[in-house]
Design a protein around this motif. Structure first.
Motif, PDB file in Angstrom:
ATOM      1  N   ASP A 158      32.979  24.403  35.119  1.00 12.57           N
ATOM      2  CA  ASP A 158      33.479  25.773  34.942  1.00 12.57           C
ATOM      3  C   ASP A 158      34.748  26.026  35.743  1.00 12.57           C
ATOM      4  N   ASP A 159      35.449  24.948  36.120  1.00 13.42           N
ATOM      5  CA  ASP A 159      36.686  25.036  36.902  1.00 13.42           C
ATOM      6  C   ASP A 159      36.481  25.743  38.237  1.00 13.42           C
ATOM      7  N   ILE A 160      35.292  25.599  38.800  1.00 16.81           N
ATOM      8  CA  ILE A 160      35.020  26.143  40.131  1.00 16.81           C
ATOM      9  C   ILE A 160      35.405  25.090  41.166  1.00 16.81           C
ATOM     10  N   GLU A 161      36.336  25.445  42.030  1.00 14.32           N
ATOM     11  CA  GLU A 161      36.839  24.514  43.036  1.00 14.32           C
ATOM     12  C   GLU A 161      35.915  24.486  44.251  1.00 14.32           C
ATOM     13  N   VAL A 162      35.522  23.276  44.656  1.00 15.97           N
ATOM     14  CA  VAL A 162      34.710  23.095  45.852  1.00 15.97           C
ATOM     15  C   VAL A 162      35.500  22.215  46.819  1.00 15.97           C
ATOM     16  N   ARG A 163      35.669  22.676  48.029  1.00 16.04           N
ATOM     17  CA  ARG A 163      36.388  21.924  49.046  1.00 16.04           C
ATOM     18  C   ARG A 163      35.402  21.313  50.030  1.00 16.04           C
ATOM     19  N   PHE A 164      35.706  20.103  50.483  1.00 18.48           N
ATOM     20  CA  PHE A 164      34.828  19.384  51.383  1.00 18.48           C
ATOM     21  C   PHE A 164      35.637  18.925  52.610  1.00 18.48           C
ATOM     22  N   ARG A 165      35.059  19.086  53.777  1.00 16.58           N
ATOM     23  CA  ARG A 165      35.689  18.596  55.006  1.00 16.58           C
ATOM     24  C   ARG A 165      34.601  18.199  55.985  1.00 16.58           C
ATOM     25  N   ALA A 166      34.987  17.426  56.982  1.00 21.89           N
ATOM     26  CA  ALA A 166      34.071  17.063  58.058  1.00 21.89           C
ATOM     27  C   ALA A 166      34.126  18.120  59.152  1.00 21.89           C
ATOM     28  N   ARG A 167      33.011  18.336  59.805  1.00 20.25           N
ATOM     29  CA  ARG A 167      32.935  19.310  60.895  1.00 20.25           C
ATOM     30  C   ARG A 167      33.860  18.893  62.029  1.00 20.25           C
ATOM     31  N   LEU A 205      26.190  31.004  42.227  1.00 21.96           N
ATOM     32  CA  LEU A 205      27.159  30.983  41.146  1.00 21.96           C
ATOM     33  C   LEU A 205      26.551  31.423  39.824  1.00 21.96           C
ATOM     34  N   GLU A 206      27.412  31.947  38.961  1.00 23.91           N
ATOM     35  CA  GLU A 206      27.065  32.136  37.555  1.00 23.91           C
ATOM     36  C   GLU A 206      27.754  31.014  36.785  1.00 23.91           C
ATOM     37  N   VAL A 207      26.992  30.229  36.063  1.00 24.34           N
ATOM     38  CA  VAL A 207      27.527  29.032  35.412  1.00 24.34           C
ATOM     39  C   VAL A 207      27.231  29.066  33.913  1.00 24.34           C
ATOM     40  N   SER A 208      27.921  28.196  33.187  1.00 23.62           N
ATOM     41  CA  SER A 208      27.712  28.140  31.742  1.00 23.62           C
ATOM     42  C   SER A 208      26.577  27.202  31.360  1.00 23.62           C
ATOM     43  N   HIS A 253      18.326  26.788  49.914  1.00 22.51           N
ATOM     44  CA  HIS A 253      19.467  26.497  49.032  1.00 22.51           C
ATOM     45  C   HIS A 253      20.775  26.765  49.746  1.00 22.51           C
ATOM     46  N   HIS A 254      21.689  25.837  49.551  1.00 22.15           N
ATOM     47  CA  HIS A 254      23.085  26.033  49.944  1.00 22.15           C
ATOM     48  C   HIS A 254      23.913  26.527  48.763  1.00 22.15           C
ATOM     49  N   VAL A 255      23.516  26.117  47.566  1.00 20.21           N
ATOM     50  CA  VAL A 255      24.186  26.570  46.346  1.00 20.21           C
ATOM     51  C   VAL A 255      23.119  26.932  45.320  1.00 20.21           C
ATOM     52  N   GLY A 256      23.244  28.119  44.766  1.00 23.18           N
ATOM     53  CA  GLY A 256      22.379  28.541  43.675  1.00 23.18           C
ATOM     54  C   GLY A 256      23.197  28.716  42.410  1.00 23.18           C
ATOM     55  N   ALA A 257      22.538  28.650  41.269  1.00 19.36           N
ATOM     56  CA  ALA A 257      23.227  28.852  39.995  1.00 19.36           C
ATOM     57  C   ALA A 257      22.275  29.494  39.003  1.00 19.36           C
ATOM     58  N   ASN A 258      22.836  30.362  38.169  1.00 15.27           N
ATOM     59  CA  ASN A 258      22.024  30.956  37.110  1.00 15.27           C
ATOM     60  C   ASN A 258      22.848  31.126  35.843  1.00 15.27           C
ATOM     61  N   THR A 259      22.115  31.283  34.731  1.00 23.74           N
ATOM     62  CA  THR A 259      22.752  31.574  33.443  1.00 23.74           C
ATOM     63  C   THR A 259      22.235  32.899  32.891  1.00 23.74           C
ATOM     64  N   TRP A 260      21.821  33.786  33.764  1.00 20.48           N
ATOM     65  CA  TRP A 260      21.198  35.041  33.359  1.00 20.48           C
ATOM     66  C   TRP A 260      22.119  35.903  32.499  1.00 20.48           C
ATOM     67  N   ASN A 261      23.413  35.879  32.794  1.00 17.45           N
ATOM     68  CA  ASN A 261      24.356  36.733  32.062  1.00 17.45           C
ATOM     69  C   ASN A 261      25.121  35.974  30.978  1.00 17.45           C
ATOM     70  N   HIS A 262      24.671  34.753  30.693  1.00 22.31           N
ATOM     71  CA  HIS A 262      25.196  33.978  29.555  1.00 22.31           C
ATOM     72  C   HIS A 262      26.710  33.782  29.635  1.00 22.31           C
ATOM     73  N   ARG A 263      27.193  33.387  30.800  1.00 22.55           N
ATOM     74  CA  ARG A 263      28.612  33.063  30.942  1.00 22.55           C
ATOM     75  C   ARG A 263      28.914  31.803  30.130  1.00 22.55           C
ATOM     76  N   SER A 264      30.065  31.783  29.489  1.00 22.74           N
ATOM     77  CA  SER A 264      30.377  30.652  28.622  1.00 22.74           C
ATOM     78  C   SER A 264      31.750  30.045  28.867  1.00 22.74           C
TER      79      SER A 264
END
Length: 279
Positions: free
Chosen positions: A269-278, A173-176, A210-221
């Motif tokens: 950042d209003d990123i929706e994450v859904r969770f369920r059982a296998r 992800l790109e995060v703020s 990693h299952h989820v990565g995040a960076n602020t390289w592009n300065h998303r706000s």
């Protein structure tokens, strides 16, 4: 294991993109990436490997382009089970598209490209887990080094699509804010920090790099919006693990909604994450 930590068997399930040209993007992920079209309608498509859905495309003809300040997707990462499959992916990219980059990360070898609407894609294969470099603290030590494409190309088996065993290995992800990202994905959800880099953080369950990565390289706000990432899914091993997660998120400041098979949490950042059982 602490109930505040996700189980080792946790994995990424489906990811969803909001796209403007459904036909073009569906064809791209079929012909270039190598996914099979499992379902298709006027408003959306589901692609995957055999009968396993991995990518959901939501048609949104009037969706605006992602704003330059908007958080969202850096790349979806499709993990293949062998170097042969990675070689086949390289051949498809070279035959039908353009390779954007290639890296050896110490834990994996990866190919990078971008779809016609600007969504980043990684196709990669892991090295054996016992070969991953780790520091004295036990954390994975990922890096970014040039990847020699000659042995990858030589390994190609000539298969037209992605093989059985392919999945979504991680979402980047790109995060703020990395601090807010960590508050949610580590302190609330229960992923564990695996690697920290300059302006980037990588979290996983069960020691995975990693299952989820995040960076602020592009300065998303700003929050996610427009075309691009709609949501992604985390799959837990059983109902008990899902129940523990529900308890943690119920006491959090994040909005939680019940779904047909689990819960949806509106994260930073209003990123929706859904969770369920296998199942």
């Amino acid at each position: 294991m602490s109930s505040d930590v996700l189980p080792r068997e946790t994995r990424i399930g489906r990811t969803a993109l909001r796209v403007n040209d459904l036909e073009e993007i569906s064809g791209f992920y079929r012909d270039v990436v190598g996914l099979s079209v499992l379902r298709h309608s006027d408003t959306g498509a589901v692609l995957g490997v055999e009968d396993t859905p991995l990518l959901v495309l939501e048609g949104a003809e009037n969706a605006l382009e992602r704003h330059g300040s908007s958080a969202g997707l850096f790349h979806n990462a499709f993990r293949v089970p062998s170097r042969e499959a990675l070689g086949d992916a390289l051949a498809r990219i070279r035959n039908h598209w353009q390779l954007g980059g290639a890296s050896d990360h110490g834990v994996s070898e990866a190919l990078y490209l971008t779809d016609p609407e600007g969504n980043g894609i990684e196709i990669y294969r892991d090295y054996p887990r016992e070969d991953w470099p780790r520091g004295d603290d036990g954390r994975v030590r990922m890096g970014t080094y040039p990847l020699d494409l000659d042995p990858v190309e030589a390994a190609a088996a000539g298969e037209a699509g992605l093989p059985t065993g392919t999945d979504v290995g991680h979402v980047h992800l790109e995060v703020s804010s990395l601090e807010t990202f960590s508050d949610f994905y580590v302190d609330t959800i229960g992923f564990e920090v695996q690697t920290e880099m300059s302006a980037a953080l990588f979290v996983g369950a069960g020691g995975y790099h990693h299952h989820v990565g995040a960076n602020t390289w592009n300065h998303r706000s700003g929050p996610v919006g427009g075309r691009g990432l709609s949501w992604f899914e985390v799959v837990l091993p059983d109902a008990a693990a899902l129940g523990e997660l529900e308890d943690r998120t119920a006491d959090s400041p994040y909005t939680v909604t019940e779904t047909d098979d689990g819960i949806s949490v509106m994260g930073p950042d209003d990123i929706e994450v859904r969770f369920r059982a296998r199942t």
